[in-house]
Write a protein that holds these residues in place. Structure first.
Motif, short mmCIF file in Angstrom:
data_model
loop_
_atom_site.label_atom_id
_atom_site.label_comp_id
_atom_site.label_asym_id
_atom_site.label_seq_id
_atom_site.Cartn_x
_atom_site.Cartn_y
_atom_site.Cartn_z
N HIS A 258 -72.79 -12.69 -28.51
CA HIS A 258 -73.15 -11.88 -27.35
C HIS A 258 -72.03 -11.79 -26.32
O HIS A 258 -72.17 -11.06 -25.33
CB HIS A 258 -74.40 -12.46 -26.67
CG HIS A 258 -75.60 -12.49 -27.57
ND1 HIS A 258 -76.68 -13.34 -27.37
CD2 HIS A 258 -75.91 -11.76 -28.67
CE1 HIS A 258 -77.58 -13.14 -28.31
NE2 HIS A 258 -77.14 -12.19 -29.11
N VAL A 259 -70.94 -12.54 -26.51
CA VAL A 259 -69.89 -12.56 -25.49
C VAL A 259 -68.62 -11.85 -25.96
O VAL A 259 -67.57 -12.03 -25.36
CB VAL A 259 -69.54 -14.02 -25.11
CG1 VAL A 259 -70.75 -14.71 -24.49
CG2 VAL A 259 -69.04 -14.81 -26.31
N ARG A 260 -68.74 -11.05 -27.01
CA ARG A 260 -67.52 -10.41 -27.50
C ARG A 260 -66.94 -9.44 -26.47
O ARG A 260 -65.71 -9.25 -26.42
CB ARG A 260 -67.81 -9.67 -28.81
CG ARG A 260 -66.54 -8.97 -29.31
CD ARG A 260 -66.56 -8.57 -30.74
NE ARG A 260 -65.22 -8.11 -31.11
CZ ARG A 260 -64.88 -7.71 -32.32
NH1 ARG A 260 -65.77 -7.69 -33.29
NH2 ARG A 260 -63.66 -7.32 -32.56
N ASP A 261 -67.81 -8.81 -25.69
CA ASP A 261 -67.29 -7.88 -24.69
C ASP A 261 -66.49 -8.61 -23.62
O ASP A 261 -65.66 -8.00 -22.92
CB ASP A 261 -68.44 -7.11 -24.04
CG ASP A 261 -69.51 -8.03 -23.46
OD1 ASP A 261 -69.54 -9.20 -23.87
OD2 ASP A 261 -70.30 -7.57 -22.62
N LYS A 262 -66.70 -9.93 -23.49
CA LYS A 262 -65.92 -10.73 -22.55
C LYS A 262 -64.77 -11.43 -23.24
O LYS A 262 -63.63 -11.42 -22.77
CB LYS A 262 -66.81 -11.79 -21.89
CG LYS A 262 -68.06 -11.22 -21.22
CD LYS A 262 -68.95 -12.35 -20.74
CE LYS A 262 -70.28 -11.84 -20.22
NZ LYS A 262 -71.20 -12.94 -19.83
N THR A 268 -62.36 -10.99 -37.15
CA THR A 268 -63.16 -10.18 -38.08
C THR A 268 -63.42 -10.95 -39.37
O THR A 268 -64.56 -10.98 -39.86
CB THR A 268 -62.43 -8.87 -38.39
OG1 THR A 268 -62.18 -8.16 -37.17
CG2 THR A 268 -63.26 -8.00 -39.31
N SER A 269 -62.40 -11.57 -39.92
CA SER A 269 -62.58 -12.31 -41.18
C SER A 269 -63.49 -13.52 -40.99
O SER A 269 -64.27 -13.88 -41.89
CB SER A 269 -61.22 -12.75 -41.73
OG SER A 269 -60.55 -13.59 -40.79
N PHE A 305 -69.40 -6.66 -35.10
CA PHE A 305 -68.24 -5.86 -35.49
C PHE A 305 -68.20 -4.53 -34.74
O PHE A 305 -69.23 -3.98 -34.35
CB PHE A 305 -68.30 -5.56 -37.00
CG PHE A 305 -68.28 -6.78 -37.87
CD1 PHE A 305 -67.10 -7.26 -38.41
CD2 PHE A 305 -69.46 -7.47 -38.16
CE1 PHE A 305 -67.09 -8.38 -39.22
CE2 PHE A 305 -69.46 -8.59 -38.96
CZ PHE A 305 -68.27 -9.05 -39.49
N THR A 306 -66.99 -4.01 -34.58
CA THR A 306 -66.85 -2.65 -34.08
C THR A 306 -67.12 -1.68 -35.24
O THR A 306 -67.12 -2.08 -36.42
CB THR A 306 -65.43 -2.42 -33.54
OG1 THR A 306 -64.48 -2.54 -34.62
CG2 THR A 306 -65.10 -3.43 -32.45
N ASP A 307 -67.35 -0.44 -34.93
CA ASP A 307 -67.62 0.56 -35.97
C ASP A 307 -66.46 0.68 -36.94
O ASP A 307 -66.66 0.85 -38.15
CB ASP A 307 -67.90 1.93 -35.32
CG ASP A 307 -69.21 1.93 -34.55
OD1 ASP A 307 -70.09 1.08 -34.85
OD2 ASP A 307 -69.37 2.78 -33.65
N LYS A 311 -66.90 -0.77 -41.50
CA LYS A 311 -66.80 -0.03 -42.76
C LYS A 311 -66.08 -0.85 -43.82
O LYS A 311 -66.49 -0.90 -44.99
CB LYS A 311 -66.05 1.29 -42.52
CG LYS A 311 -66.01 2.18 -43.74
CD LYS A 311 -65.35 3.52 -43.42
CE LYS A 311 -65.33 4.42 -44.65
NZ LYS A 311 -64.68 5.73 -44.37
N THR A 312 -65.02 -1.53 -43.44
CA THR A 312 -64.26 -2.36 -44.39
C THR A 312 -64.95 -3.71 -44.60
O THR A 312 -65.06 -4.20 -45.73
CB THR A 312 -62.83 -2.59 -43.88
OG1 THR A 312 -62.19 -1.33 -43.69
CG2 THR A 312 -62.03 -3.42 -44.87
N SER A 313 -65.44 -4.31 -43.52
CA SER A 313 -66.04 -5.63 -43.60
C SER A 313 -67.31 -5.64 -44.45
O SER A 313 -67.60 -6.62 -45.15
CB SER A 313 -66.37 -6.15 -42.20
OG SER A 313 -65.18 -6.34 -41.45
N CYS A 314 -68.05 -4.55 -44.43
CA CYS A 314 -69.30 -4.47 -45.19
C CYS A 314 -69.03 -4.68 -46.68
O CYS A 314 -69.71 -5.46 -47.35
CB CYS A 314 -69.95 -3.12 -44.92
SG CYS A 314 -71.59 -2.94 -45.64
N ASN A 315 -68.02 -3.99 -47.20
CA ASN A 315 -67.68 -4.13 -48.62
C ASN A 315 -67.08 -5.49 -48.92
O ASN A 315 -67.34 -6.07 -49.99
CB ASN A 315 -66.69 -3.03 -49.03
CG ASN A 315 -67.33 -1.66 -49.05
OD1 ASN A 315 -68.51 -1.52 -49.37
ND2 ASN A 315 -66.57 -0.65 -48.68
#
Length: 454
Positions: A258-262, A268-269, A305-307, A311-315
């Motif tokens: 919940h604090v990623r915006d801060k 990502t990995s 994750f960001t949009d 896309k890459t992380s899902c796969n």
């Protein structure tokens, strides 16, 4: 003079009064009780006669003949039992479940000498009330534990809008390694409330890194590298874990998202690996009571994750899970635990199912048409066909195609899917007693009906 008491003339002519007296001796009447008595006497004689014949016959029979008859009877009974198991669906005994935790390591010592010099504790020691409390640096841990347990430490953090590094690390380690439920729960509440707060932001001098959280899992005995050929764990089996602190670990992961915006705590990995860990925790029967907590944590991680990253992380998550989880009922459990109505949840569920199918067919197919062609080519009427695998394929294909709504956009894929369902539905007879035959046929019939109705 006439006799007044004598009989009148017409009375002598009455037949009833003039008939001779009937003798008191009567013939014996045979009743129902007599008939039953005679019947059972004859039955008793017949049983006695048969018993004598059986004893005489037994003298002529050898022990070998008796054993042969018993063996023959046992064989018939076994055959009947096997058929009954097949008819009643003995395949339901196949269970999902993995040994996610092994032997736990010794947790670090909960000694924090640096607490004695923290500003919060020093302010209490300099206060006039300390003459009553008699607070010293040696008793600092105990004093702070009391503040933590009763919620005062959290109130002080919001009042000061600041959490020192020594307090943060102390509460973090209590949360992960304390054997006292009250302390680890209070420490988790302390951290999660501060991280999730938006109206009253609090400056935290120290935030844990992914390495600290992963290190805690290693101490808990989590199997990061368990083999995909690992045997499933049935309920009641003896194994290491799960640790008593795993619940607060899961809560902290969810709050950290919940604090990623801060401030981004995870890369990502690292967030991808955390999703894989949470899905694997779903496979442990001993964590069944934490399913709701696991679901909330998984949804928080998916939203992290960001949009562009998603896309890459899902796969990537799908590929890693397909290599990690066995291709049995565990892979179905892994797919189905990724629930939710959000677009990302559906995408992840479809991607994971797709990667499982690719692994099942040893990457012989590279696209949708190739996978469906391989499924259609399987002859389900062949007695050597493994219908358990067919059931796995069918459920995986359902989650891959229907969850992603791929059939609505690709008519060719829709036609191939319907053909595959017809093969599974019509080519397996209702009298087929093979294991999982009824499950495959019924599942395919249900899915085909829904497809035709559209």
């Amino acid at each position: 003079m006439a006799n007044m008491d004598g009989a009148l003339d017409f009375e002598y002519e009455d037949v009833l009064t003039s008939s001779p007296v009937v003798s008191n001796k009567r013939k014996k009447v045979i009743g129902l009780d007599d008939l039953l008595s005679d019947f059972y006497k004859e039955k008793s004689k017949l049983v006695e006669k048969e018993s004598k014949q059986a004893k005489a016959q037994k003298n002529y029979n050898s022990d070998e003949d008796v054993n042969t008859k018993e063996a023959s009877l046992t064989e018939v009974i076994d055959q009947c039992q096997n058929q009954m198991r097949e008819i009643s669906g003995e395949e339901d005994m196949s269970m999902w479940g993995m040994r996610v935790f092994g032997n736990q390591k010794v947790p670090p010592a909960l000694d924090f000498p640096e607490l004695g010099s923290c500003a919060l504790l020093q302010s209490f020691m300099k206060n006039e009330l300390n003459s009553l409390l008699e607070l010293t640096s040696e008793r600092g841990d105990t004093f702070l534990e009391g503040l933590l347990a009763n919620g005062w430490l959290l109130k002080l953090a919001f009042t000061c809008s600041h959490v020192e590094k020594s307090i943060a690390t102390w509460a973090f380690n209590l949360m992960l390694y304390s054997s006292k439920e009250e302390l680890r729960t209070s420490a988790c509440d302390f951290w999660c409330t501060i991280l999730s707060s938006k109206d009253e932001p609090v400056l935290i001098d120290w935030l844990p890194s992914y390495s600290e959280l992963k290190g805690a899992l290693e101490i808990y005995g989590f199997q990061f590298k368990f083999s995909s050929n690992r045997e499933p764990l049935l309920p009641g089996s003896n194994c290491g874990g799960p640790p008593q602190n795993i619940g607060v670990w899961i809560r902290f992961i969810a709050a950290s998202c919940h604090v990623r915006d801060k401030q981004s705590i995870f890369s990502t990995s690292e967030a991808e690996e955390l999703i894989e860990v949470i899905v694997c925790l779903f496979l442990d029967h001993q964590l069944h009571g934490l399913v709701l907590l696991l679901y909330e944590c998984l949804q928080s991680l998916i939203s992290y994750f960001t949009d562009k990253e998603w896309k890459t992380s899902c796969n990537e998550i799908g590929k890693s899970l397909a290599c990690r989880v066995p291709r049995d009922l565990n892979c179905l459990r892994a797919v189905e635990c990724i629930s939710g109505i959000s677009t990302r949840s559906k995408q992840l569920r479809s991607a994971v199912a797709n990667q499982f199918l690719l692994i099942c067919f040893h990457d012989k197919a590279t696209d949708e048409e190739g996978i469906l062609q391989l499924l259609i080519s399987i002859n389900v009427k062949d007695k050597s066909c493994d219908l358990f695998k067919m059931y796995i394929y069918l459920v995986l294909a359902e989650n891959w195609l229907l969850v992603s709504q791929m059939l609505e956009n690709k008519p060719v894929i829709n036609e191939m899917w319907c053909l595959y369902l017809r093969n599974c539905s019509f080519q397996i007879a209702s009298t087929d007693l093979r294991s999982f035959a009824s499950k495959v046929r019924n599942k395919a019939s249900y899915l085909l009906q829904g497809t035709v109705n559209k």
